[in-house]
Design an enzyme around this catalytic site. Structure first.
Site, PDB file in Angstrom:
ATOM      1  N   TYR A  27     -13.110  10.688  23.742  1.00  6.40           N
ATOM      2  CA  TYR A  27     -12.162   9.575  23.631  1.00  6.40           C
ATOM      3  C   TYR A  27     -12.881   8.349  24.166  1.00  6.40           C
ATOM      4  O   TYR A  27     -13.270   8.321  25.333  1.00  6.40           O
ATOM      5  CB  TYR A  27     -10.918   9.824  24.479  1.00  6.40           C
ATOM      6  CG  TYR A  27      -9.994  10.903  23.964  1.00  6.40           C
ATOM      7  CD1 TYR A  27      -8.922  10.587  23.151  1.00  6.40           C
ATOM      8  CD2 TYR A  27     -10.177  12.244  24.320  1.00  6.40           C
ATOM      9  CE1 TYR A  27      -8.039  11.570  22.693  1.00  6.40           C
ATOM     10  CE2 TYR A  27      -9.313  13.234  23.865  1.00  6.40           C
ATOM     11  CZ  TYR A  27      -8.249  12.887  23.052  1.00  6.40           C
ATOM     12  OH  TYR A  27      -7.386  13.861  22.601  1.00  6.40           O
ATOM     13  N   PRO A  81      -1.037   9.125  18.907  1.00  8.70           N
ATOM     14  CA  PRO A  81      -1.820  10.367  18.945  1.00  8.70           C
ATOM     15  C   PRO A  81      -2.795  10.497  20.118  1.00  8.70           C
ATOM     16  O   PRO A  81      -3.308  11.590  20.340  1.00  8.70           O
ATOM     17  CB  PRO A  81      -2.573  10.353  17.611  1.00  8.70           C
ATOM     18  CG  PRO A  81      -2.550   8.943  17.155  1.00  8.70           C
ATOM     19  CD  PRO A  81      -1.326   8.317  17.718  1.00  8.70           C
ATOM     20  N   TYR A 124      -2.865  16.639  29.900  1.00  8.41           N
ATOM     21  CA  TYR A 124      -3.555  16.916  28.631  1.00  8.41           C
ATOM     22  C   TYR A 124      -3.411  18.388  28.229  1.00  8.41           C
ATOM     23  O   TYR A 124      -3.149  18.688  27.060  1.00  8.41           O
ATOM     24  CB  TYR A 124      -5.042  16.535  28.728  1.00  8.41           C
ATOM     25  CG  TYR A 124      -5.719  16.497  27.375  1.00  8.41           C
ATOM     26  CD1 TYR A 124      -5.795  15.317  26.645  1.00  8.41           C
ATOM     27  CD2 TYR A 124      -6.250  17.656  26.804  1.00  8.41           C
ATOM     28  CE1 TYR A 124      -6.386  15.281  25.387  1.00  8.41           C
ATOM     29  CE2 TYR A 124      -6.838  17.636  25.552  1.00  8.41           C
ATOM     30  CZ  TYR A 124      -6.904  16.445  24.849  1.00  8.41           C
ATOM     31  OH  TYR A 124      -7.480  16.417  23.605  1.00  8.41           O
TER      32      TYR A 124
HETATM   33  P1  FAD Z   1       6.563  17.320  10.327  1.00  3.99           P
HETATM   34  O1  FAD Z   1       5.205  17.902  10.402  1.00  3.99           O
HETATM   35  O2  FAD Z   1       6.723  15.906   9.929  1.00  3.99           O
HETATM   36  O3  FAD Z   1       7.408  18.246   9.343  1.00  3.99           O
HETATM   37  C1  FAD Z   1       8.672  17.868   8.859  1.00  3.99           C
HETATM   38  C2  FAD Z   1       8.873  18.477   7.495  1.00  3.99           C
HETATM   39  O4  FAD Z   1      10.175  18.181   7.039  1.00  3.99           O
HETATM   40  C3  FAD Z   1       7.918  17.924   6.457  1.00  3.99           C
HETATM   41  O5  FAD Z   1       7.241  18.977   5.823  1.00  3.99           O
HETATM   42  C4  FAD Z   1       8.804  17.122   5.509  1.00  3.99           C
HETATM   43  O6  FAD Z   1       8.329  17.158   4.181  1.00  3.99           O
HETATM   44  C5  FAD Z   1      10.120  17.832   5.683  1.00  3.99           C
HETATM   45  N1  FAD Z   1      11.284  16.976   5.382  1.00  3.99           N
HETATM   46  C6  FAD Z   1      11.470  15.674   5.681  1.00  3.99           C
HETATM   47  N2  FAD Z   1      12.680  15.250   5.274  1.00  3.99           N
HETATM   48  C7  FAD Z   1      13.283  16.305   4.704  1.00  3.99           C
HETATM   49  C8  FAD Z   1      14.544  16.501   4.103  1.00  3.99           C
HETATM   50  N3  FAD Z   1      15.415  15.501   4.010  1.00  3.99           N
HETATM   51  N4  FAD Z   1      14.835  17.717   3.612  1.00  3.99           N
HETATM   52  C9  FAD Z   1      13.957  18.742   3.716  1.00  3.99           C
HETATM   53  N5  FAD Z   1      12.737  18.621   4.285  1.00  3.99           N
HETATM   54  C10 FAD Z   1      12.404  17.423   4.782  1.00  3.99           C
HETATM   55  N6  FAD Z   1      -0.352  14.656  16.278  1.00  3.99           N
HETATM   56  C11 FAD Z   1      -1.399  14.892  17.047  1.00  3.99           C
HETATM   57  O7  FAD Z   1      -1.241  15.500  18.103  1.00  3.99           O
HETATM   58  N7  FAD Z   1      -2.667  14.488  16.645  1.00  3.99           N
HETATM   59  C12 FAD Z   1      -2.866  13.824  15.461  1.00  3.99           C
HETATM   60  O8  FAD Z   1      -3.990  13.482  15.126  1.00  3.99           O
HETATM   61  C13 FAD Z   1      -1.780  13.550  14.659  1.00  3.99           C
HETATM   62  N8  FAD Z   1      -1.919  12.855  13.509  1.00  3.99           N
HETATM   63  C14 FAD Z   1      -0.816  12.576  12.766  1.00  3.99           C
HETATM   64  C15 FAD Z   1      -0.940  11.845  11.592  1.00  3.99           C
HETATM   65  C16 FAD Z   1       0.198  11.511  10.821  1.00  3.99           C
HETATM   66  C17 FAD Z   1       0.038  10.704   9.552  1.00  3.99           C
HETATM   67  C18 FAD Z   1       1.483  11.936  11.263  1.00  3.99           C
HETATM   68  C19 FAD Z   1       2.717  11.579  10.468  1.00  3.99           C
HETATM   69  C20 FAD Z   1       1.588  12.675  12.434  1.00  3.99           C
HETATM   70  C21 FAD Z   1       0.458  12.994  13.186  1.00  3.99           C
HETATM   71  N9  FAD Z   1       0.548  13.732  14.367  1.00  3.99           N
HETATM   72  C22 FAD Z   1      -0.520  13.984  15.120  1.00  3.99           C
HETATM   73  C23 FAD Z   1       1.802  14.236  14.837  1.00  3.99           C
HETATM   74  C24 FAD Z   1       1.984  15.704  14.472  1.00  3.99           C
HETATM   75  O9  FAD Z   1       1.376  15.957  13.250  1.00  3.99           O
HETATM   76  C25 FAD Z   1       3.474  15.929  14.441  1.00  3.99           C
HETATM   77  O10 FAD Z   1       3.951  15.780  15.768  1.00  3.99           O
HETATM   78  C26 FAD Z   1       3.881  17.294  13.885  1.00  3.99           C
HETATM   79  O11 FAD Z   1       3.595  17.355  12.529  1.00  3.99           O
HETATM   80  C27 FAD Z   1       5.374  17.518  14.116  1.00  3.99           C
HETATM   81  O12 FAD Z   1       5.808  18.611  13.382  1.00  3.99           O
HETATM   82  P2  FAD Z   1       7.266  18.666  12.776  1.00  3.99           P
HETATM   83  O13 FAD Z   1       7.355  19.983  12.100  1.00  3.99           O
HETATM   84  O14 FAD Z   1       8.252  18.322  13.831  1.00  3.99           O
HETATM   85  O15 FAD Z   1       7.334  17.477  11.731  1.00  3.99           O
HETATM   86  C1  DHB Z   2      -7.212  15.072  17.159  1.00  3.17           C
HETATM   87  C2  DHB Z   2      -6.178  14.170  17.105  1.00  3.17           C
HETATM   88  C3  DHB Z   2      -5.705  13.615  18.276  1.00  3.17           C
HETATM   89  O1  DHB Z   2      -4.690  12.756  18.253  1.00  3.17           O
HETATM   90  C4  DHB Z   2      -6.266  13.937  19.497  1.00  3.17           C
HETATM   91  O2  DHB Z   2      -5.786  13.348  20.613  1.00  3.17           O
HETATM   92  C5  DHB Z   2      -7.289  14.841  19.539  1.00  3.17           C
HETATM   93  C6  DHB Z   2      -7.754  15.408  18.363  1.00  3.17           C
HETATM   94  C7  DHB Z   2      -7.728  15.651  15.902  1.00  3.17           C
HETATM   95  O3  DHB Z   2      -7.185  15.355  14.843  1.00  3.17           O
HETATM   96  O4  DHB Z   2      -8.695  16.417  15.956  1.00  3.17           O
END
Ligand code: FAD
Ligand code: DHB
Length: 389
Positions: A200, A292, A384
């Site tokens: 980082y 993130p 962390y």
């Molecule tokens: P989601 O993964 O968003 O899943 C929700 C699901 O519900 C989706 O598949 C969606 O299609 C579905 N859905 C939505 N609305 C409806 C509806 N009305 N009806 C039916 N289904 C529906 N976290 C990190 O720690 N590191 C990262 O690098 C990181 N990068 C990210 C990048 C992006 C672009 C995003 C958006 C998030 C990122 N995150 C990251 C956060 C992490 O990915 C999320 O915290 C995690 O995906 C949460 O999981 P979830 O199942 O709660 O939500």
């Molecule tokens: C990754 C993403 C993050 O937000 C982080 O804090 C560490 C790793 C990753 O995508 O690998």
């Protein structure tokens, strides 16, 4: 259709809950708006806390994760050319695991399919009815056909843009939000990671993160203005910018190559309260978003799932409703701590447009304190690797 728990959203939260419920004989149906390929094509988080790892084991879906995940005993925080090495295992007794969200999701889909779990893809117009009564139900359409599920409880695992949160009336729901004036441009490339641990990086050119998925798959990020478009970032421009932002001794070793994925994610802190309303429970991104920095997004979704799973299990198996009644309060207590940590890490490591020379001195003082003070390192490490559930 009838089920005990109707789950909206087939991301990691919804799938993990469904699989955990299955292990104790509680039925569920998962409704997902997209196709399975679409969900699996999203490149997101990469670092798992021990709590999430334990939940995957508890759900019986840890075989590939245990074989292919990489145990990381620490991380590097860099300050221009200086490397501050933090050893989580020494500081807290706990490492983290590098195993991508894509793989977590793939393993969960496979397990649900093997167990004959019901997942409906490409659902539209999901509406939650009567969440405040003892007989809630969902209506939705699939390829134009209207359907209904009667259930005991609804788990809103449908991410930030889902319908579940909006179902809670405005006069009950409170939202807390901070939008940051930058995003992360991320690339995935089939090159060996530049370092065996994550880096980082705070630099005068802005934040950068060196991460990985495996020995020949690297994930890198750089902070970019919100107005930037992916098309403006050629691979060459990305690699040039990354090199400027990481310590010179690391940049020398960087192996570059074509990107196989490139995207920009805006940074946001967001929490909704309460996380339950009648028989509806919000989990994961449906209830909260973190920037993130600190890898808390997926891991905080996992702790919600732990609390909700334990609450539903106690209800169905022991007739004890205290977990269900206390879900929102319990989950929010941990959520806010993850929010604080992600906000703090973001402030420590990024360049802000309105940052003056004094603010930069404060960042430098904090990084120097972290370098020199083991207690400060311990606080970072504890957060962390994940606070206890
Ligand atoms: P989601 O993964 O968003 O899943 C929700 C699901 O519900 C989706 O598949 C969606 O299609 C579905 N859905 C939505 N609305 C409806 C509806 N009305 N009806 C039916 N289904 C529906 N976290 C990190 O720690 N590191 C990262 O690098 C990181 N990068 C990210 C990048 C992006 C672009 C995003 C958006 C998030 C990122 N995150 C990251 C956060 C992490 O990915 C999320 O915290 C995690 O995906 C949460 O999981 P979830 O199942 O709660 O939500
Ligand atoms: C990754 C993403 C993050 O937000 C982080 O804090 C560490 C790793 C990753 O995508 O690998």
């Amino acid at each position: 259709m009838k089920t005990q728990v109707a789950i909206i959203g087939g991301g990691p939260s919804g799938l993990l809950l469904s699989q955990l419920l299955h292990t104790v004989g509680i039925s569920s149906i998962v409704l997902e708006r997209k196709t399975k390929d679409y969900v699996l094509g999203r490149i997101r988080a990469g670092v798992l806390e021990q709590g999430m790892v334990n939940l995957m084991r508890r759900a019986g879906v840890s075989e590939r994760m245990d074989a292919e995940g990489y145990v990381h005993n620490g991380t590097v925080i860099s300050n221009a050319d200086e490397l501050i090495e933090l050893n989580f295992t020494k500081l807290t007794g706990t490492p983290v695991l590098v195993y991508g969200q894509t793989e977590v999701t793939r393993d969960l889909y496979e397990a649900r399919e093997k167990a004959g779990g019901q997942i409906e893809f490409e659902v539209e117009d999901v509406v939650i009815h009567d969440a405040k009564t003892d007989a809630p139900y969902l209506t939705y359409t699939v390829h134009g056909e209207e359907r209904r599920i009667d259930c005991d409880y609804v788990a809103g695992c449908d991410g930030f843009h889902g319908v579940s949160r909006q179902t809670i009336p405005d006069d009950v729901r409170q939202e807390f939000e901070k939008v940051y004036p930058f995003g992360w441009l991320g690339i995935l490339s089939e090159t060996p990671p530049v370092h065996h641990e994550l880096i980082y990086s705070n630099s005068p050119h802005g934040f950068a993160l060196c991460s990985m998925r495996n020995a020949n798959l690297s994930r890198y990020y750089v902070q970019v203005p919100l107005t930037d478009k992916v098309e403006e970032w050629s691979d060459d421009r990305f690699w040039g910018e990354l090199k400027k932002r990481i310590p010179a001794e690391v940049a020398e070793k960087l192996v570059t190559g074509p990107s196989i994925e490139k995207s920009i994610a805006p940074l946001r802190s967001f929490v909704t309260e309460p996380m339950s309303w009648g028989r509806l429970f919000l989990c994961g991104d449906a209830a909260h978003i973190v920037p993130p920095t600190g890898a808390k997004g997926l891991n905080t979704a996992a702790s919600d799932i732990h609390y909700l799973f334990e609450a539903l299990k106690a209800h169905y198996l022991e007739g004890d409703d205290s977990g269900i009644e206390g879900y929102s309060e319990k989950a929010l207590l941990r959520v806010w701590k993850a929010e604080r940590f992600s906000w703090w890490m973001t402030n420590l490591l990024h360049r802000f447009p309105d940052q003056g020379p004094f603010d930069i001195k404060m960042q430098q003082a904090e990084l120097n304190f972290l370098r020199d003070n083991e207690d400060a390192q311990k606080v970072l490490a504890q957060n962390y690797v994940g606070l206890p559930y």
